[in-house]
Design an enzyme around this catalytic site. Structure first.
Site, PDB file in Angstrom:
ATOM      1  N   ASP A 258      36.356  59.856  45.768  1.00 39.68           N
ATOM      2  CA  ASP A 258      36.008  58.765  46.674  1.00 39.68           C
ATOM      3  C   ASP A 258      36.769  57.507  46.299  1.00 39.68           C
ATOM      4  O   ASP A 258      36.667  56.495  46.984  1.00 39.68           O
ATOM      5  CB  ASP A 258      34.494  58.496  46.609  1.00 39.68           C
ATOM      6  CG  ASP A 258      34.041  57.441  47.606  1.00 39.68           C
ATOM      7  OD1 ASP A 258      34.286  57.644  48.819  1.00 39.68           O
ATOM      8  OD2 ASP A 258      33.464  56.420  47.192  1.00 39.68           O
ATOM      9  N   HIS A 295      36.339  55.495  49.547  1.00 39.90           N
ATOM     10  CA  HIS A 295      35.468  54.586  48.802  1.00 39.90           C
ATOM     11  C   HIS A 295      34.231  54.222  49.635  1.00 39.90           C
ATOM     12  O   HIS A 295      33.902  53.050  49.808  1.00 39.90           O
ATOM     13  CB  HIS A 295      36.240  53.313  48.405  1.00 39.90           C
ATOM     14  CG  HIS A 295      35.649  52.631  47.197  1.00 39.90           C
ATOM     15  ND1 HIS A 295      36.420  52.110  46.178  1.00 39.90           N
ATOM     16  CD2 HIS A 295      34.370  52.379  46.839  1.00 39.90           C
ATOM     17  CE1 HIS A 295      35.643  51.562  45.260  1.00 39.90           C
ATOM     18  NE2 HIS A 295      34.391  51.726  45.649  1.00 39.90           N
TER      19      HIS A 295
END
Length: 338
Positions: A258, A295
């Site tokens: 991520d 993210h």
């Protein structure tokens, strides 16, 4: 207090405004904080920044000259702020230490499950009415060994979830959590041992001098062939080029991330109509055993609510000339200016 909020995303504005209750005068800008955009902070008392903003020495010097006294982070991590410089300049910095460890840990598990059970590829096939099952074989998580690097708030939740799947738990941290040992049977081992024994490795450590490129070629060579690596911590905890080599030679069977070490100029923006000049992200994107999210592990209603409320709480404390327990500059020994 007048506050300029850098790197604002449309989805977070309602949360911040709701938490603020019109107490502080807020200005939202989409630009990230850097040495050039610091000029926008002229006339403000405080800035609020996210993980993609850069509060470097030069930027902090400018913010000080512009009258900024406070920096309210909208994240737990603070590797993007030079705390020593902030302390020297008497700029107070506070973070959001625990907005939702469940959000991050659950996202890590989501990456693992999607990779293991080939969910993305399966869905893409079905969209084209291809119901063939070849090359979609995964493995049971039950009785697999998962190594959790970093057993703080997020790592502890990860251990709890994976215990529920029937996994054998290994942990590595500078501080041991006795509750994880007693409750979930986690065994603390050295990092080398964890890498040799784990079928799955999940990373939950902050980025600092000790953890930068923690996962590198030397460590990857010790890992089980076909290991799955999940990183929802910070991009630079892993050496991307070494990870790519491990994927290419088959040491790493799957990778779910991520975060990305060069995400600053990529993430949180739409580059779909551009030529991306980043060979590593292009290589990773092309690999069928790699799953990348931009993210957004923190992106839950609960986390966004907690982030906004903690940011406003920190600002409230400073506005009332009170200390906030979330202040980071208190842990830095202030340097007397020469």
């Amino acid at each position: 207090m007048k506050v300029i909020i850098y790197s604002t995303k449309d989805f977070e504005i309602p949360y911040i405004e709701r938490a603020n209750k019109k107490k502080h005068k807020l200005t939202f800008v989409s630009e990230a904080l850097n040495s050039k955009t610091a000029l926008k902070a002229v006339g403000y008392d405080a800035v609020s920044i996210f993980s993609g903003d850069q509060a470097s020495i030069i930027t902090l010097d400018k913010l000080k000259d512009f009258g900024i006294k406070y920096i309210a982070l909208r994240s737990a991590g603070y590797d993007n702020v030079n705390l020593n410089t902030a302390a020297r300049l008497n700029i107070k910095v506070a973070n959001v230490p625990s907005y939702s460890p469940y959000a991050i840990a659950e996202h890590a598990v989501s990456l693992l499950l999607a990779l293991n059970r080939k969910l993305i590829e399966s869905n893409e096939r079905v969209e084209h009415f291809n119901f063939d099952l070849n090359h979609l074989i995964g493995y049971d998580l039950n009785n697999k060994t998962i190594g959790i690097i970093g057993t703080g708030r997020i790592g502890s939740i990860m251990a709890k979830i994976m215990h529920g799947f029937g996994c054998n738990l290994l942990g590595c941290d500078i501080e041991e959590n006795k509750e994880l040992v007693d409750k979930y049977g986690l065994t603390y081992v050295a990092l080398n041992t964890l890498c040799k024994q784990a079928d799955i490795i999940s990373i939950h450590v902050p980025l600092n001098g000790d953890t930068h490129y923690l996962i590198n070629e030397a460590l990857i060579e010790k890992m089980k062939k076909g290991v799955t690596i999940i990183n929802t911590a910070r991009g630079a905890v892993i050496n991307t080029e070494d990870i790519i080599t491990g994927l290419e030679n088959g040491t790493i069977g799957a990778l779910g991330i991520d975060v990305y070490e060069n995400e600053q100029d990529l993430f949180f923006k739409d580059h779909s109509h551009e030529i991306v000049n980043d060979d590593n992200i292009i290589k990773l994107n092309a690999m069928p055993n790699v799953l990348i999210t931009g993210h957004h592990a923190f992106l839950t209603d609960e986390a966004l609510t907690n982030i906004a409320e903690t940011v406003i709480y920190n600002l409230d404390c400073w506005g009332d000339n009170k200390n906030t327990e979330n202040e980071l500059t208190n842990i830095i020994t202030k340097v007397t200016p020469t």
